[in-house]
Design a protein around this motif. Structure first.
Motif, PDB file in Angstrom:
ATOM      1  N   VAL A   6     -28.468  64.374  38.181  1.00  0.00           N
ATOM      2  CA  VAL A   6     -27.938  63.423  39.158  1.00  0.00           C
ATOM      3  C   VAL A   6     -26.921  64.147  40.033  1.00  0.00           C
ATOM      4  O   VAL A   6     -25.851  64.544  39.551  1.00  0.00           O
ATOM      5  N   ASP A   7     -27.248  64.338  41.298  1.00  0.00           N
ATOM      6  CA  ASP A   7     -26.344  65.056  42.208  1.00  0.00           C
ATOM      7  C   ASP A   7     -26.751  64.719  43.642  1.00  0.00           C
ATOM      8  O   ASP A   7     -27.953  64.669  43.957  1.00  0.00           O
ATOM      9  N   ASP A   8     -25.767  64.489  44.516  1.00  0.00           N
ATOM     10  CA  ASP A   8     -26.087  64.176  45.901  1.00  0.00           C
ATOM     11  C   ASP A   8     -26.406  65.419  46.727  1.00  0.00           C
ATOM     12  O   ASP A   8     -26.784  65.315  47.893  1.00  0.00           O
ATOM     13  N   SER A   9     -26.259  66.596  46.115  1.00  0.00           N
ATOM     14  CA  SER A   9     -26.591  67.849  46.790  1.00  0.00           C
ATOM     15  C   SER A   9     -27.955  68.349  46.321  1.00  0.00           C
ATOM     16  O   SER A   9     -28.143  68.632  45.132  1.00  0.00           O
ATOM     17  N   LYS A  10     -28.903  68.462  47.253  1.00  0.00           N
ATOM     18  CA  LYS A  10     -30.225  68.981  46.903  1.00  0.00           C
ATOM     19  C   LYS A  10     -30.126  70.421  46.414  1.00  0.00           C
ATOM     20  O   LYS A  10     -30.855  70.838  45.510  1.00  0.00           O
ATOM     21  N   ALA A  11     -29.210  71.192  47.006  1.00  0.00           N
ATOM     22  CA  ALA A  11     -29.036  72.586  46.597  1.00  0.00           C
ATOM     23  C   ALA A  11     -28.565  72.667  45.148  1.00  0.00           C
ATOM     24  O   ALA A  11     -29.053  73.488  44.360  1.00  0.00           O
ATOM     25  N   MET A  12     -27.605  71.795  44.772  1.00  0.00           N
ATOM     26  CA  MET A  12     -27.106  71.817  43.400  1.00  0.00           C
ATOM     27  C   MET A  12     -28.175  71.327  42.432  1.00  0.00           C
ATOM     28  O   MET A  12     -28.289  71.845  41.313  1.00  0.00           O
ATOM     29  N   GLN A  13     -28.968  70.342  42.825  1.00  0.00           N
ATOM     30  CA  GLN A  13     -30.090  69.907  41.988  1.00  0.00           C
ATOM     31  C   GLN A  13     -31.001  71.091  41.672  1.00  0.00           C
ATOM     32  O   GLN A  13     -31.436  71.273  40.542  1.00  0.00           O
ATOM     33  N   ALA A  14     -31.263  71.913  42.698  1.00  0.00           N
ATOM     34  CA  ALA A  14     -32.144  73.066  42.517  1.00  0.00           C
ATOM     35  C   ALA A  14     -31.511  74.112  41.613  1.00  0.00           C
ATOM     36  O   ALA A  14     -32.189  74.721  40.772  1.00  0.00           O
ATOM     37  N   ILE A  15     -30.192  74.322  41.748  1.00  0.00           N
ATOM     38  CA  ILE A  15     -29.493  75.306  40.906  1.00  0.00           C
ATOM     39  C   ILE A  15     -29.546  74.892  39.442  1.00  0.00           C
ATOM     40  O   ILE A  15     -29.829  75.705  38.551  1.00  0.00           O
ATOM     41  N   VAL A  16     -29.261  73.612  39.189  1.00  0.00           N
ATOM     42  CA  VAL A  16     -29.282  73.126  37.800  1.00  0.00           C
ATOM     43  C   VAL A  16     -30.698  73.217  37.234  1.00  0.00           C
ATOM     44  O   VAL A  16     -30.900  73.677  36.107  1.00  0.00           O
ATOM     45  N   ARG A  17     -31.672  72.803  38.018  1.00  0.00           N
ATOM     46  CA  ARG A  17     -33.060  72.842  37.546  1.00  0.00           C
ATOM     47  C   ARG A  17     -33.491  74.276  37.236  1.00  0.00           C
ATOM     48  O   ARG A  17     -34.150  74.531  36.222  1.00  0.00           O
ATOM     49  N   ARG A  18     -33.131  75.207  38.114  1.00  0.00           N
ATOM     50  CA  ARG A  18     -33.490  76.603  37.886  1.00  0.00           C
ATOM     51  C   ARG A  18     -32.851  77.133  36.598  1.00  0.00           C
ATOM     52  O   ARG A  18     -33.496  77.849  35.825  1.00  0.00           O
ATOM     53  N   GLY A  19     -31.605  76.750  36.353  1.00  0.00           N
ATOM     54  CA  GLY A  19     -30.942  77.171  35.120  1.00  0.00           C
ATOM     55  C   GLY A  19     -31.627  76.600  33.890  1.00  0.00           C
ATOM     56  O   GLY A  19     -31.734  77.271  32.854  1.00  0.00           O
ATOM     57  N   LEU A  20     -32.115  75.370  33.991  1.00  0.00           N
ATOM     58  CA  LEU A  20     -32.778  74.727  32.849  1.00  0.00           C
ATOM     59  C   LEU A  20     -34.127  75.378  32.535  1.00  0.00           C
ATOM     60  O   LEU A  20     -34.562  75.383  31.381  1.00  0.00           O
TER      61      LEU A  20
END
Length: 286
Positions: A6-20
């Motif tokens: 859950v994040d309003d930043s698409k870039a941060m969503q991508a960073i978290v997903r990549r880390g996972l």
């Protein structure tokens, strides 16, 4: 295992997903939401096991989302990944039930370390390990001064770990030891000293002299006994009961044997209170 970002930043969503995607312990099924309000719609339909949420978002913040989840008593682990630095607000989030608050920016290793305790409770094969937020709440009901527990680095087995305190928790029906808590000297002095209402100067003196007084030992025993309420046996509503506490002063082999467990059977925590030294606690399912 289902995980919602859950994040309003698409870039941060991508960073978290990549880390996972680099997380080796379990494979996640991942969905995303842009704020807490949207996240609730996903929760109702998809029922995630874990939520990684930003704090500051439009429409509904991460803290407001956490409050709704706790009010509904949903079985979801929530971690906050945020730029929030205010210590008082972070403590409020932990009290409300956040499993961790991870500061942005972060690397993959930090993200993985924060998540590991969240997957242990889900896949521990009947092992008895407490939930971090429940242990935190139970401990602070026992003590007169607030203590903060967070996910910590695994304790290293060396002579520096001694002396340490070992608490034994058993199943009252079978009298079998199901969980063991190992407290280093700092954690033992913090919990035992606060429970015994010792002055900070007395606690600092024990730490400087690498010893723990009889009064602090008795206080530590009472604090651990109170914590038994956080150890719930999987598949039942029963809790473990506190059996005994042992002071290990020089038996390093016994400590090594206790720590020789896979990751899914242990929970490593950092213990902090006010301006005292931080301590380490390892809880091991036996």
């Amino acid at each position: 295992m289902k995980l919602l970002i859950v994040d309003d930043s698409k870039a941060m969503q991508a960073i978290v997903r990549r880390g996972l995607t680099k997380f080796e312990h379990v494979t996640f099924s991942i969905k995303k939401a842009s704020n807490g309000k949207d996240a609730l719609a996903v929760i109702d339909e998809w029922h995630p096991d874990i939520i990684l949420s930003d704090w500051h978002m439009p429409h509904m913040s991460g803290l407001e989302l956490l409050a709704v989840i706790r009010k509904r008593e949903l079985p979801i682990k929530v971690g906050l990944v945020t730029t929030e630095r205010n210590e008082g607000r972070i403590k409020k989030a932990i009290k409300l039930g956040a499993e961790f608050v991870l500061a942005k920016p972060f690397d993959d290793e930090s993200l993985h370390k924060a998540i590991i305790p969240l997957i242990k409770v889900k896949a521990n094969n009947g092992f008895v390990l407490p939930k971090l937020n429940r242990l935190q709440q139970t401990l602070n009901r026992s003590l007169s001064v607030e203590v903060t527990l967070t996910s910590g680095a695994p304790q290293q087995v060396s002579s520096e770990l001694l002396p340490c305190i070992v608490g034994l928790f058993e199943d009252g029906l079978t009298n079998k030891i199901r969980s063991i808590a190992v407290l280093n000297l700092q954690a033992a002095c913090i919990l035992g000293g606060i429970k015994s209402e010792l002055a900070k100067g007395e606690i600092d003196k024990m730490l400087a002299e690498k010893r723990i007084s009889k009064e602090a030992l008795e206080g530590g025993k009472k604090a651990l006994s109170d914590c038994a309420a956080a150890f719930t046996i999987p598949g039942s509503k029963r809790n473990l009961t506190f059996k005994n506490m042992i002071l290990l002063a020089d038996d390093l082999q016994k400590v090594e044997a206790l720590f020789n467990k896979p990751d899914e059977q242990r929970l490593d925590l950092s213990c902090q209170s006010a301006d005292l030294q931080s301590g380490s606690i390892t809880i091991i399912a036996s």
